[in-house]
Motif scaffolding. Structure first.
Motif, PDB file in Angstrom:
ATOM      1  N   LYS A   1       0.823  -1.207   0.000  1.00  0.00           N
ATOM      2  CA  LYS A   1       0.000   0.000   0.000  1.00  0.00           C
ATOM      3  C   LYS A   1       0.860   1.261   0.000  1.00  0.00           C
ATOM      4  CE  LYS A   1      -3.919  -2.204   0.185  1.00  0.00           C
ATOM      5  NZ  LYS A   1      -4.823  -2.214  -0.990  1.00  0.00           N
ATOM      6  N   LEU A   2       2.173   1.115   0.208  1.00  0.00           N
ATOM      7  CA  LEU A   2       3.053   2.271   0.217  1.00  0.00           C
ATOM      8  C   LEU A   2       3.189   2.854  -1.185  1.00  0.00           C
ATOM      9  CD1 LEU A   2       5.923   1.024   2.565  1.00  0.00           C
ATOM     10  CD2 LEU A   2       4.016   2.516   3.154  1.00  0.00           C
ATOM     11  N   SER A   3       3.373   4.160  -1.261  1.00  0.00           N
ATOM     12  CA  SER A   3       3.562   4.814  -2.547  1.00  0.00           C
ATOM     13  C   SER A   3       4.964   4.569  -3.075  1.00  0.00           C
ATOM     14  CB  SER A   3       3.331   6.325  -2.406  1.00  0.00           C
ATOM     15  OG  SER A   3       4.365   6.906  -1.626  1.00  0.00           O
ATOM     16  N   MET A   4       5.186   4.859  -4.353  1.00  0.00           N
ATOM     17  CA  MET A   4       6.517   4.736  -4.933  1.00  0.00           C
ATOM     18  C   MET A   4       7.513   5.632  -4.198  1.00  0.00           C
ATOM     19  SD  MET A   4       6.727   2.559  -7.487  1.00  0.00           S
ATOM     20  CE  MET A   4       8.075   3.160  -8.498  1.00  0.00           C
ATOM     21  N   LYS A   5       7.083   6.843  -3.868  1.00  0.00           N
ATOM     22  CA  LYS A   5       7.959   7.775  -3.178  1.00  0.00           C
ATOM     23  C   LYS A   5       8.372   7.239  -1.819  1.00  0.00           C
ATOM     24  CE  LYS A   5       8.321  12.618  -1.729  1.00  0.00           C
ATOM     25  NZ  LYS A   5       7.622  13.926  -1.671  1.00  0.00           N
ATOM     26  N   GLU A   6       7.424   6.659  -1.090  1.00  0.00           N
ATOM     27  CA  GLU A   6       7.732   6.087   0.231  1.00  0.00           C
ATOM     28  C   GLU A   6       8.693   4.914   0.114  1.00  0.00           C
ATOM     29  OE1 GLU A   6       3.722   6.901   2.855  1.00  0.00           O
ATOM     30  OE2 GLU A   6       3.613   5.423   1.216  1.00  0.00           O
ATOM     31  N   LEU A   7       8.465   4.058  -0.864  1.00  0.00           N
ATOM     32  CA  LEU A   7       9.345   2.906  -1.051  1.00  0.00           C
ATOM     33  C   LEU A   7      10.726   3.329  -1.531  1.00  0.00           C
ATOM     34  CD1 LEU A   7       6.759   0.440  -2.588  1.00  0.00           C
ATOM     35  CD2 LEU A   7       8.002   0.111  -0.447  1.00  0.00           C
ATOM     36  N   GLU A   8      10.777   4.319  -2.396  1.00  0.00           N
ATOM     37  CA  GLU A   8      12.067   4.826  -2.864  1.00  0.00           C
ATOM     38  C   GLU A   8      12.885   5.360  -1.693  1.00  0.00           C
ATOM     39  OE1 GLU A   8      13.741   7.548  -6.565  1.00  0.00           O
ATOM     40  OE2 GLU A   8      11.718   7.894  -5.798  1.00  0.00           O
ATOM     41  N   GLU A   9      12.239   6.017  -0.756  1.00  0.00           N
ATOM     42  CA  GLU A   9      12.923   6.532   0.426  1.00  0.00           C
ATOM     43  C   GLU A   9      13.429   5.395   1.300  1.00  0.00           C
ATOM     44  OE1 GLU A   9      14.553   9.297   2.957  1.00  0.00           O
ATOM     45  OE2 GLU A   9      13.660   9.637   0.972  1.00  0.00           O
ATOM     46  N   LYS A  10      12.614   4.366   1.477  1.00  0.00           N
ATOM     47  CA  LYS A  10      13.013   3.224   2.293  1.00  0.00           C
ATOM     48  C   LYS A  10      14.182   2.454   1.678  1.00  0.00           C
ATOM     49  CE  LYS A  10       8.631   2.277   4.645  1.00  0.00           C
ATOM     50  NZ  LYS A  10       9.211   2.288   6.015  1.00  0.00           N
ATOM     51  N   LEU A  11      14.301   2.506   0.353  1.00  0.00           N
ATOM     52  CA  LEU A  11      15.337   1.741  -0.346  1.00  0.00           C
ATOM     53  C   LEU A  11      16.604   2.557  -0.607  1.00  0.00           C
ATOM     54  CD1 LEU A  11      12.987  -0.128  -2.841  1.00  0.00           C
ATOM     55  CD2 LEU A  11      14.289  -1.171  -0.969  1.00  0.00           C
ATOM     56  N   LYS A  12      16.677   3.747  -0.026  1.00  0.00           N
ATOM     57  CA  LYS A  12      17.906   4.540  -0.133  1.00  0.00           C
ATOM     58  C   LYS A  12      19.078   3.738   0.422  1.00  0.00           C
ATOM     59  CE  LYS A  12      18.116   8.753   1.213  1.00  0.00           C
ATOM     60  NZ  LYS A  12      17.940   9.970   2.042  1.00  0.00           N
ATOM     61  N   GLY A  13      20.220   3.855  -0.244  1.00  0.00           N
ATOM     62  CA  GLY A  13      21.384   3.080   0.181  1.00  0.00           C
ATOM     63  C   GLY A  13      21.552   1.804  -0.614  1.00  0.00           C
ATOM     64  N   TYR A  14      20.521   1.418  -1.354  1.00  0.00           N
ATOM     65  CA  TYR A  14      20.581   0.274  -2.255  1.00  0.00           C
ATOM     66  C   TYR A  14      20.539   0.793  -3.695  1.00  0.00           C
ATOM     67  CZ  TYR A  14      19.608  -2.504   1.899  1.00  0.00           C
ATOM     68  OH  TYR A  14      19.688  -3.071   3.137  1.00  0.00           O
ATOM     69  N   PRO A  15      21.012   0.011  -4.665  1.00  0.00           N
ATOM     70  CA  PRO A  15      21.160   0.525  -6.041  1.00  0.00           C
ATOM     71  C   PRO A  15      19.860   0.559  -6.837  1.00  0.00           C
ATOM     72  CG  PRO A  15      21.929  -1.738  -5.942  1.00  0.00           C
ATOM     73  CD  PRO A  15      21.610  -1.337  -4.522  1.00  0.00           C
ATOM     74  N   PHE A  16      18.862   1.267  -6.327  1.00  0.00           N
ATOM     75  CA  PHE A  16      17.598   1.405  -7.050  1.00  0.00           C
ATOM     76  C   PHE A  16      17.572   2.723  -7.809  1.00  0.00           C
ATOM     77  CE2 PHE A  16      16.530  -1.966  -4.198  1.00  0.00           C
ATOM     78  CZ  PHE A  16      15.577  -2.715  -4.873  1.00  0.00           C
ATOM     79  N   PHE A  17      16.969   2.681  -9.001  1.00  0.00           N
ATOM     80  CA  PHE A  17      16.957   3.855  -9.879  1.00  0.00           C
ATOM     81  C   PHE A  17      15.571   4.022 -10.479  1.00  0.00           C
ATOM     82  CE2 PHE A  17      17.501   6.039 -13.920  1.00  0.00           C
ATOM     83  CZ  PHE A  17      18.377   7.064 -13.591  1.00  0.00           C
ATOM     84  N   ARG A  18      15.072   5.268 -10.456  1.00  0.00           N
ATOM     85  CA  ARG A  18      13.767   5.572 -11.042  1.00  0.00           C
ATOM     86  C   ARG A  18      13.938   5.709 -12.555  1.00  0.00           C
ATOM     87  NH1 ARG A  18       8.560   7.870  -9.403  1.00  0.00           N
ATOM     88  NH2 ARG A  18       9.255   7.682  -7.242  1.00  0.00           N
ATOM     89  N   THR A  19      13.385   4.749 -13.312  1.00  0.00           N
ATOM     90  CA  THR A  19      13.488   4.789 -14.773  1.00  0.00           C
ATOM     91  C   THR A  19      12.278   5.454 -15.423  1.00  0.00           C
ATOM     92  OG1 THR A  19      12.390   2.646 -15.114  1.00  0.00           O
ATOM     93  CG2 THR A  19      14.778   2.620 -14.716  1.00  0.00           C
ATOM     94  N   HIS A  20      11.242   5.637 -14.647  1.00  0.00           N
ATOM     95  CA  HIS A  20       9.962   6.137 -15.160  1.00  0.00           C
ATOM     96  C   HIS A  20       9.191   6.601 -13.931  1.00  0.00           C
ATOM     97  CE1 HIS A  20       5.784   5.662 -16.661  1.00  0.00           C
ATOM     98  NE2 HIS A  20       6.288   5.818 -17.876  1.00  0.00           N
ATOM     99  N   LYS A  21       8.199   7.455 -14.122  1.00  0.00           N
ATOM    100  CA  LYS A  21       7.450   7.929 -12.961  1.00  0.00           C
ATOM    101  C   LYS A  21       6.771   6.788 -12.202  1.00  0.00           C
ATOM    102  CE  LYS A  21       3.159   8.917 -15.477  1.00  0.00           C
ATOM    103  NZ  LYS A  21       2.165   9.959 -15.812  1.00  0.00           N
ATOM    104  N   SER A  22       6.567   5.655 -12.865  1.00  0.00           N
ATOM    105  CA  SER A  22       5.877   4.525 -12.247  1.00  0.00           C
ATOM    106  C   SER A  22       6.762   3.304 -12.023  1.00  0.00           C
ATOM    107  CB  SER A  22       4.665   4.117 -13.098  1.00  0.00           C
ATOM    108  OG  SER A  22       3.755   5.180 -13.235  1.00  0.00           O
ATOM    109  N   TYR A  23       8.089   3.431 -12.280  1.00  0.00           N
ATOM    110  CA  TYR A  23       8.975   2.269 -12.158  1.00  0.00           C
ATOM    111  C   TYR A  23      10.238   2.612 -11.379  1.00  0.00           C
ATOM    112  CZ  TYR A  23       6.366  -0.661 -15.449  1.00  0.00           C
ATOM    113  OH  TYR A  23       5.419  -1.424 -16.048  1.00  0.00           O
ATOM    114  N   LEU A  24      10.633   1.676 -10.497  1.00  0.00           N
ATOM    115  CA  LEU A  24      11.879   1.778  -9.746  1.00  0.00           C
ATOM    116  C   LEU A  24      12.600   0.442  -9.906  1.00  0.00           C
ATOM    117  CD1 LEU A  24      13.363   3.723  -7.726  1.00  0.00           C
ATOM    118  CD2 LEU A  24      12.241   2.450  -5.890  1.00  0.00           C
ATOM    119  N   VAL A  25      13.864   0.472 -10.350  1.00  0.00           N
ATOM    120  CA  VAL A  25      14.563  -0.753 -10.749  1.00  0.00           C
ATOM    121  C   VAL A  25      15.842  -0.932  -9.938  1.00  0.00           C
ATOM    122  CG1 VAL A  25      15.673  -1.960 -12.682  1.00  0.00           C
ATOM    123  CG2 VAL A  25      13.641  -0.563 -13.086  1.00  0.00           C
TER     124      VAL A  25
END
Length: 242
Positions: A175-199
């Motif tokens: 239920k978390l938003s992309m923005k919330e999950l992106e914040e939680k995954l800071k420090g790991y090699p995740f990259f926003r490739t699109h407004k709706s995708y994090l890889v």
């Protein structure tokens, strides 16, 4: 093979025996102690210094949750796996940084998934020890909470009111938003490739030109085409050192 030192803590002898029997088929597991109460379990943790504990939640006097809170300030905190008949404690389990949440009666598939997470956490602990990010994410699996290491996650995407979290073999929802999950995954090699995708860049297998300057990504073990918007292409190529 380096053994995974394990302590089983449960006030029900049958449950301890059943779990010990199931764990015997994993050659890396070494059950170094058992305890029939939270207090006795704490003593075993202090003296045996296990890598992992399997602990029941509902126990008289010191519950499994109380025990988990007590050991959080130890220099070496073992991985915590809750083993319980009560699914309602999953959120509280996540708050004390449990790696997984096994529901009784135990089954082989559930235990296999738990062992995969244990191996991942122990193998990757040095890489993530100092990261300013979560050690795992709680995700819904048909009403059961599962705890994923960020290293298991290949990509995430937004679908209507949910975020879909994709591992190599399965999808989960949050239920978390992309923005919330992106914040939680800071420090790991995740990259926003699109407004709706994090890889997860460690999972990228192919970067394929598409049209009008956009690209598509493919990750290991998945057939999905992941969009890369033109606005993100330059930064992505730099991150991938292309």
């Amino acid at each position: 093979m380096q053994k995974i030192r394990t302590v089983i803590i449960d006030d029900e002898p049958f449950s301890r025996d059943e779990l010990k029997f199931l764990l015997e088929r994993f050659p890396e597991i070494e059950v170094v102690a058992e305890a029939d109460s939270g207090e006795r379990g704490l003593e075993m943790i202090m003296t045996k210094e296990p890598d992992v504990i399997f602990v029941d939640i509902e126990m008289p006097q010191m519950s499994g949750l109380d025990l988990a809170r007590t050991i959080q300030n130890m220099k070496k905190v073992p991985l915590i796996i809750f083993a319980t008949a009560y699914p309602d404690f999953a959120v509280k389990a996540f708050r004390v940084e449990a790696v997984d949440y096994l529901l009784k009666p135990f089954d082989d598939e559930q235990l296999n998934e738990t062992m995969s997470r244990i191996r991942e956490r122990l193998h990757g602990s040095e890489k993530t020890e100092n990261a300013d990010s979560v050690a795992k994410l709680a995700v819904d699996d048909n009403g059961r909470f599962v705890f994923l290491s960020p290293n298991e996650i290949f990509y995430l995407f937004r679908e209507e009111r949910e975020t879909i979290i994709c591992t190599k073999e399965r999808n989960f929802s949050s239920k978390l938003s992309m923005k919330e999950l992106e914040e939680k995954l800071k420090g790991y090699p995740f990259f926003r490739t699109h407004k709706s995708y994090l890889v997860n860049l460690n999972a990228v297998e192919q970067l394929i030109p598409w049209f009008n300057g956009a690209y598509q990504l493919k990750v290991v073990g998945r057939k999905d085409d992941i969009p890369v918007s033109r606005n993100y292409v330059k930064a992505l190529r730099e991150r991938l050192e292309l």
